[in-house]
Design an enzyme around this catalytic site. Structure first.
Site, short mmCIF file in Angstrom:
data_model
loop_
_atom_site.label_atom_id
_atom_site.label_comp_id
_atom_site.label_asym_id
_atom_site.label_seq_id
_atom_site.Cartn_x
_atom_site.Cartn_y
_atom_site.Cartn_z
CB ALA A 12 55.10 48.82 51.94
CG LEU A 81 45.04 51.48 50.41
CD1 LEU A 81 44.45 52.74 51.00
CD2 LEU A 81 46.10 51.85 49.38
CB ALA A 82 46.77 47.31 56.02
CB SER A 126 36.82 45.42 46.92
OG SER A 126 36.66 44.46 45.92
CE1 TYR A 185 40.25 41.48 49.25
CE2 TYR A 185 38.59 41.56 47.53
CZ TYR A 185 39.68 42.11 48.17
OH TYR A 185 40.20 43.31 47.72
CG ASN A 214 39.27 43.66 38.23
OD1 ASN A 214 38.08 43.93 38.37
ND2 ASN A 214 39.75 42.46 38.48
P1 NAD Z 1 48.92 44.78 48.09
O1 NAD Z 1 48.89 43.37 48.58
O2 NAD Z 1 49.93 45.18 47.10
O3 NAD Z 1 49.02 45.78 49.33
C1 NAD Z 1 48.50 45.47 50.61
C2 NAD Z 1 49.57 45.84 51.63
O4 NAD Z 1 49.03 45.56 52.94
C3 NAD Z 1 50.85 45.01 51.48
O5 NAD Z 1 51.97 45.85 51.40
C4 NAD Z 1 50.87 44.15 52.74
O6 NAD Z 1 52.20 43.90 53.19
C5 NAD Z 1 50.06 45.00 53.70
N1 NAD Z 1 49.47 44.21 54.77
C6 NAD Z 1 48.85 43.01 54.67
N2 NAD Z 1 48.46 42.61 55.88
C7 NAD Z 1 48.81 43.58 56.76
C8 NAD Z 1 48.68 43.74 58.17
N3 NAD Z 1 48.10 42.78 58.93
N4 NAD Z 1 49.16 44.86 58.75
C9 NAD Z 1 49.78 45.82 58.01
N5 NAD Z 1 49.94 45.71 56.68
C10 NAD Z 1 49.46 44.60 56.06
O7 NAD Z 1 47.43 45.06 47.56
P2 NAD Z 1 46.85 46.28 46.77
O8 NAD Z 1 46.40 45.76 45.46
O9 NAD Z 1 47.76 47.44 46.84
O10 NAD Z 1 45.53 46.57 47.62
C11 NAD Z 1 45.41 47.67 48.51
C12 NAD Z 1 43.98 47.74 49.00
O11 NAD Z 1 43.09 47.95 47.91
C13 NAD Z 1 43.49 46.51 49.71
O12 NAD Z 1 42.68 46.91 50.80
C14 NAD Z 1 42.63 45.79 48.68
O13 NAD Z 1 41.62 45.00 49.28
C15 NAD Z 1 42.06 46.97 47.94
N6 NAD Z 1 41.66 46.64 46.57
C16 NAD Z 1 42.59 46.29 45.64
C17 NAD Z 1 42.17 46.01 44.34
C18 NAD Z 1 43.12 45.63 43.23
O14 NAD Z 1 42.65 45.39 42.11
N7 NAD Z 1 44.42 45.56 43.49
C19 NAD Z 1 40.82 46.09 44.00
C20 NAD Z 1 39.90 46.41 45.00
C21 NAD Z 1 40.33 46.71 46.27
C1 UD1 Z 2 38.76 40.31 42.73
C2 UD1 Z 2 37.67 41.11 43.34
C3 UD1 Z 2 38.09 42.53 43.43
C4 UD1 Z 2 39.32 42.55 44.23
C5 UD1 Z 2 40.41 41.86 43.46
C6 UD1 Z 2 41.67 41.89 44.25
C7 UD1 Z 2 35.54 40.07 42.82
C8 UD1 Z 2 34.40 40.01 41.89
N1 UD1 Z 2 36.48 40.95 42.52
O1 UD1 Z 2 38.75 40.65 41.42
O2 UD1 Z 2 37.15 43.32 44.06
O3 UD1 Z 2 39.66 43.79 44.62
O4 UD1 Z 2 40.00 40.52 43.31
O5 UD1 Z 2 41.78 40.74 45.00
O6 UD1 Z 2 35.56 39.38 43.79
N2 UD1 Z 2 41.64 34.74 36.02
C9 UD1 Z 2 42.04 33.78 35.11
N3 UD1 Z 2 43.25 33.18 35.28
C10 UD1 Z 2 44.08 33.47 36.31
C11 UD1 Z 2 43.65 34.45 37.25
C12 UD1 Z 2 42.41 35.06 37.08
O7 UD1 Z 2 41.33 33.48 34.16
O8 UD1 Z 2 45.16 32.89 36.40
C13 UD1 Z 2 40.34 35.38 35.83
C14 UD1 Z 2 39.44 35.22 37.05
O9 UD1 Z 2 38.73 34.03 37.01
C15 UD1 Z 2 38.57 36.46 36.95
C16 UD1 Z 2 39.47 37.48 36.27
O10 UD1 Z 2 40.53 36.77 35.68
O11 UD1 Z 2 37.47 36.18 36.13
C17 UD1 Z 2 40.06 38.51 37.20
O12 UD1 Z 2 40.65 37.85 38.32
P1 UD1 Z 2 41.42 38.62 39.51
O13 UD1 Z 2 42.47 39.47 38.98
O14 UD1 Z 2 41.78 37.60 40.53
O15 UD1 Z 2 40.38 39.63 40.08
P2 UD1 Z 2 38.83 39.53 40.33
O16 UD1 Z 2 38.47 38.20 40.86
O17 UD1 Z 2 38.07 40.11 39.21
#
Ligand code: NAD
Ligand code: UD1
Length: 374
Positions: A12, A81-82, A126, A185, A214
């Protein structure tokens, strides 16, 4: 696997809901297990409007063996993905991140083994597991374990240097770079990846771990101030507040469209494999944070709101990391199709219809009260 029934944990959320759309488009039946975390979905935390009505949603926790067992009934494949998602927050909600991310994966993998019918597992890992990306010196020597020390960060020296004081240049990071875990994390994502692969190997269940960089796009939670810098900046700008920049804003990241990420996810499901595998999923390009803010502000017509460059370091942050995507291109046939500019334009259009609350001050206060910003 080219059709069948697929469970998406965390489906979701931002990436999971787009993945659901991609799977439906390709003829799969989709079920989602999601706890609808209030931090992500807001306090009401009901079924998100954007979730396609053909997707079956089970509200439940991935740590609950009964909910997981029920969710796995009749499923041929699983996307995991959760997760709790946020580097800074993971540095003080240590138990919660470990419980949801590590233990949640353990419960899920145990249930998958017992189900006896799951043909493939794709786990969302990640880029955070790399810590700093790969660097070269002027002679082309590789630096796998570079880190910044506390003393240098306190003086605002943000870049990386070798022992001889030479400035190191970031280069695309391949999957072969040694992990260097800089946050709880990151540790939990590495644990998810490794645990799934160890169990997959033991029980002959193919597992693919995808190291997302990202990810950006529509539906990224605007209420979660702990991750997703573009969503955080958008919430600030749309509330007429200045975005807060950590360090000097010149740190580089690989921003990849959520549409490309779900393409990679589907390919990972469909491409036959002999053994468990790991792939980077990025765009293969890099942008610095100030640059992306500038472009976003322009598209939102908020250029007059200037960022505050805090020169603060956020605990767990790395300086530069962007992906080498050769392996995904060669072995999965992955091709990023959405340019950063196209993706950002669509994001800005979507943002205009949103009324985000700005939670960034809460996150900043929590980090600084715990000494997690320098
Ligand atoms: P998101 O927070 O939008 O989605 C995560 C979902 O997991 C949410 O809907 C949340 O309600 C659900 N969730 C959290 N805890 C849970 C639990 N205990 N049981 C069941 N559901 C639960 O995040 P996203 O950006 O869509 O990330 C999805 C996946 O991709 C994650 O595993 C995250 O670590 C990974 N990821 C995301 C990024 C990014 O840049 N967004 C980068 C690297 C990895
Ligand atoms: C991190 C993780 C990535 C993870 C993602 C989702 C690392 C290196 N990367 O990405 O794998 O999947 O989070 O949680 O751990 N920033 C600002 N101002 C703000 C917010 C962020 O300057 O208000 C900067 C941060 O310092 C960082 C960059 O923007 O340098 C990106 O931040 P963010 O989007 O949180 O992701 P990462 O930390 O790169």
């Amino acid at each position: 696997m080219t059709c069948g029934s697929v469970l998406v944990t965390g489906g979701a959320g931002f990436i999971g809901s787009h993945l659901g759309d991609e799977l439906l488009r390709h003829g799969y039946r989709v079920r989602v297990l999601d706890s609808l975390l209030p931090q992500v979905h807001g306090p009401a935390a009901g079924r998100p409007e954007y979730l396609d009505s053909e997707i079956e949603l089970i509200k439940g926790d991935v740590r609950d063996p009964d909910a997981v067992k029920k969710a796995l009934e009749g499923m041929d494949a699983v996307f995991h993905l959760a997760a709790m998602v946020g580097v800074g927050q993971s540095m003080y909600e240590i138990e919660r991140y470990t419980s949801v991310n590590n233990n949640g994966t353990a419960v899920l993998m145990e249930a998958i083994v017992h189900s006896g019918r799951v043909e493939k597992v794709v786990v969302a890992s990640s880029m955070s597991i790399y810590g700093e990306g790969l660097y070269h010196d002027s002679l082309g020597n590789e630096y796998h374990g570079s880190q910044r020390c506390l003393e240098q960060l306190k003086t605002g020296t943000w870049e990386l240097y070798n022992d001889e004081g030479e400035h190191l240049v970031p280069v695309p990071t391949p999957e072969t770079k040694n992990p260097s875990l800089a946050s709880v994390y990151a540790l939990s994502k590495y644990d998810q990846e490794k645990m799934s692969i160890i169990v997959g190997n033991a029980y002959h269940i193919p597992v693919v771990a995808l190291r997302f960089f990202n990810v950006f796009g529509t539906r990224q939670s605007l209420s979660n101030p702990y991750t997703g810098v573009l969503a955080i900046f958008a919430s600030r700008l749309l509330n007429s507040n200045c975005p807060l920049i950590f360090e000097d804003g010149l740190q580089q990241r690989d921003f990849v469209s959520v549409y490309d990420v779900v393409q990679a996810c589907r390919l990972a499901l469909e491409v036959p494999q002999e053994s468990c595998q790991v792939f980077n999923v990025g765009s293969g390009t890099s942008h610095n944070i100030l640059e992306v803010l500038e472009q976003l502000a322009q598209l939102l017509q908020c250029e007059q709101i200037k960022p505050a460059i805090t020169n603060n370091y956020r605990a767990g942050d790395i300086r530069h990391c962007f992906a080498d995507i050769t392996a995904a291109q060669n072995l999965l046939g992955y091709r990023p199709r959405v340019s950063f500019e196209e993706g950002l334009t669509e994001l800005a259009e979507w943002l205009r219809g949103q009324i985000p609350e700005d939670y960034a001050p809460v996150a900043h206060a929590e980090l600084s009260a715990r000494g997690l910003t320098l």
